[in-house]
Design a protein around this motif. Structure first.
Motif, PDB file in Angstrom:
ATOM      1  N   ILE A  52       0.859  -1.182   0.000  1.00  0.00           N
ATOM      2  CA  ILE A  52       0.000   0.000   0.000  1.00  0.00           C
ATOM      3  C   ILE A  52       0.895   1.231   0.000  1.00  0.00           C
ATOM      4  O   ILE A  52       1.857   1.305   0.759  1.00  0.00           O
ATOM      5  N   ASN A  53       0.573   2.188  -0.850  1.00  0.00           N
ATOM      6  CA  ASN A  53       1.374   3.409  -0.934  1.00  0.00           C
ATOM      7  C   ASN A  53       0.463   4.622  -0.948  1.00  0.00           C
ATOM      8  O   ASN A  53      -0.300   4.817  -1.880  1.00  0.00           O
ATOM      9  N   PHE A  54       0.553   5.433   0.091  1.00  0.00           N
ATOM     10  CA  PHE A  54      -0.188   6.690   0.156  1.00  0.00           C
ATOM     11  C   PHE A  54       0.707   7.895  -0.126  1.00  0.00           C
ATOM     12  O   PHE A  54       0.246   9.030  -0.081  1.00  0.00           O
ATOM     13  N   MET A  55       1.975   7.664  -0.396  1.00  0.00           N
ATOM     14  CA  MET A  55       2.917   8.774  -0.644  1.00  0.00           C
ATOM     15  C   MET A  55       3.011   9.034  -2.142  1.00  0.00           C
ATOM     16  O   MET A  55       3.547   8.203  -2.888  1.00  0.00           O
ATOM     17  N   PRO A  56       2.511  10.205  -2.596  1.00  0.00           N
ATOM     18  CA  PRO A  56       2.563  10.509  -4.036  1.00  0.00           C
ATOM     19  C   PRO A  56       3.992  10.485  -4.573  1.00  0.00           C
ATOM     20  O   PRO A  56       4.926  10.956  -3.926  1.00  0.00           O
ATOM     21  N   LEU A  57       4.140   9.903  -5.748  1.00  0.00           N
ATOM     22  CA  LEU A  57       5.374   9.802  -6.522  1.00  0.00           C
ATOM     23  C   LEU A  57       6.418   8.849  -5.935  1.00  0.00           C
ATOM     24  O   LEU A  57       7.514   8.745  -6.467  1.00  0.00           O
ATOM     25  N   LYS A  58       6.101   8.135  -4.859  1.00  0.00           N
ATOM     26  CA  LYS A  58       7.070   7.199  -4.285  1.00  0.00           C
ATOM     27  C   LYS A  58       7.364   6.041  -5.232  1.00  0.00           C
ATOM     28  O   LYS A  58       8.517   5.765  -5.537  1.00  0.00           O
ATOM     29  N   THR A  59       6.326   5.352  -5.701  1.00  0.00           N
ATOM     30  CA  THR A  59       6.520   4.223  -6.602  1.00  0.00           C
ATOM     31  C   THR A  59       7.147   4.682  -7.914  1.00  0.00           C
ATOM     32  O   THR A  59       8.038   4.018  -8.448  1.00  0.00           O
ATOM     33  N   ILE A  60       6.697   5.823  -8.407  1.00  0.00           N
ATOM     34  CA  ILE A  60       7.221   6.351  -9.673  1.00  0.00           C
ATOM     35  C   ILE A  60       8.703   6.675  -9.530  1.00  0.00           C
ATOM     36  O   ILE A  60       9.519   6.280 -10.372  1.00  0.00           O
ATOM     37  N   SER A  61       9.081   7.383  -8.458  1.00  0.00           N
ATOM     38  CA  SER A  61      10.492   7.746  -8.283  1.00  0.00           C
ATOM     39  C   SER A  61      11.346   6.506  -8.026  1.00  0.00           C
ATOM     40  O   SER A  61      12.469   6.416  -8.533  1.00  0.00           O
ATOM     41  N   ASP A  62      10.829   5.543  -7.255  1.00  0.00           N
ATOM     42  CA  ASP A  62      11.570   4.298  -7.036  1.00  0.00           C
ATOM     43  C   ASP A  62      11.831   3.575  -8.359  1.00  0.00           C
ATOM     44  O   ASP A  62      12.904   3.008  -8.562  1.00  0.00           O
ATOM     45  N   THR A  63      10.845   3.607  -9.248  1.00  0.00           N
ATOM     46  CA  THR A  63      11.002   2.956 -10.552  1.00  0.00           C
ATOM     47  C   THR A  63      12.080   3.642 -11.375  1.00  0.00           C
ATOM     48  O   THR A  63      12.889   2.985 -12.022  1.00  0.00           O
ATOM     49  N   PHE A  64      12.114   4.977 -11.330  1.00  0.00           N
ATOM     50  CA  PHE A  64      13.134   5.696 -12.097  1.00  0.00           C
ATOM     51  C   PHE A  64      14.522   5.542 -11.488  1.00  0.00           C
ATOM     52  O   PHE A  64      15.512   5.495 -12.214  1.00  0.00           O
ATOM     53  N   LEU A  65      14.606   5.442 -10.160  1.00  0.00           N
ATOM     54  CA  LEU A  65      15.910   5.315  -9.503  1.00  0.00           C
ATOM     55  C   LEU A  65      16.535   3.941  -9.697  1.00  0.00           C
ATOM     56  O   LEU A  65      17.741   3.829  -9.866  1.00  0.00           O
TER      57      LEU A  65
END
Length: 155
Positions: A47-60
């Motif tokens: 579960i992810n409630f932090m905006p852009l966390k999954t997106i930034s993790d994917t780019f990193l």
């Protein structure tokens, strides 16, 4: 719409109404389980409630599955943006309305994943799905204008 629900909720698997009914009864009969899935402890079950966390993790640190998930969340909602433009009463639909409808449908799908315990809630999916709806809408609008200009030049 059927394909959208099938892809997001059932991950291309068949729809089993008995399974959904069992999941719903389990969650309604045990609200603590649902609360636990929603983040107690935080970020459990993906579960992810932090905006852009999954997106930034994917780019990193991109992995194949994460990139497919990121791009897939955009692509799966692009036809919805086109669909909204094709509705008879929606010829003059605005970007704001497409944004609101894409966000609303995505939020519904994310919540259904939690209610039926068949996926996880990720605020980044809301962002990506909404962007996909807007992108599909924008591409269709540009294509429509191109066709009109091409027809005007051809006549």
């Amino acid at each position: 719409m059927y394909v959208l629900f099938k892809i997001i909720l059932f991950k291309f698997d068949f729809i089993d109404i008995n399974f959904l009914w069992h999941q719903l009864q389990m969650n309604l009969g045990n609200p603590d389980y649902s609360m636990h899935r929603l983040g107690y402890p935080r970020l459990r079950f993906g579960i992810n409630f932090m905006p852009l966390k999954t997106i930034s993790d994917t780019f990193l640190s991109p992995s194949r599955n994460e990139v497919i998930n990121l791009v897939g969340n955009i692509l799966v909602f692009m036809p919805y943006g086109i669909f909204l433009q094709l509705l008879p009463r929606s010829r003059m639909i605005s970007h704001i309305r497409v944004f609101c409808r894409s966000l609303g449908l995505s939020l519904l799908l994310e919540c259904l994943q939690v209610v039926f315990s068949i996926g996880s809630f990720d605020v980044d999916d809301l962002i990506l799905n909404t962007f996909g709806g807007l992108l599909g809408f924008g591409i269709f609008k540009l294509y429509s204008k191109y066709i009109v200009i091409k027809q005007l030049k051809g006549s």
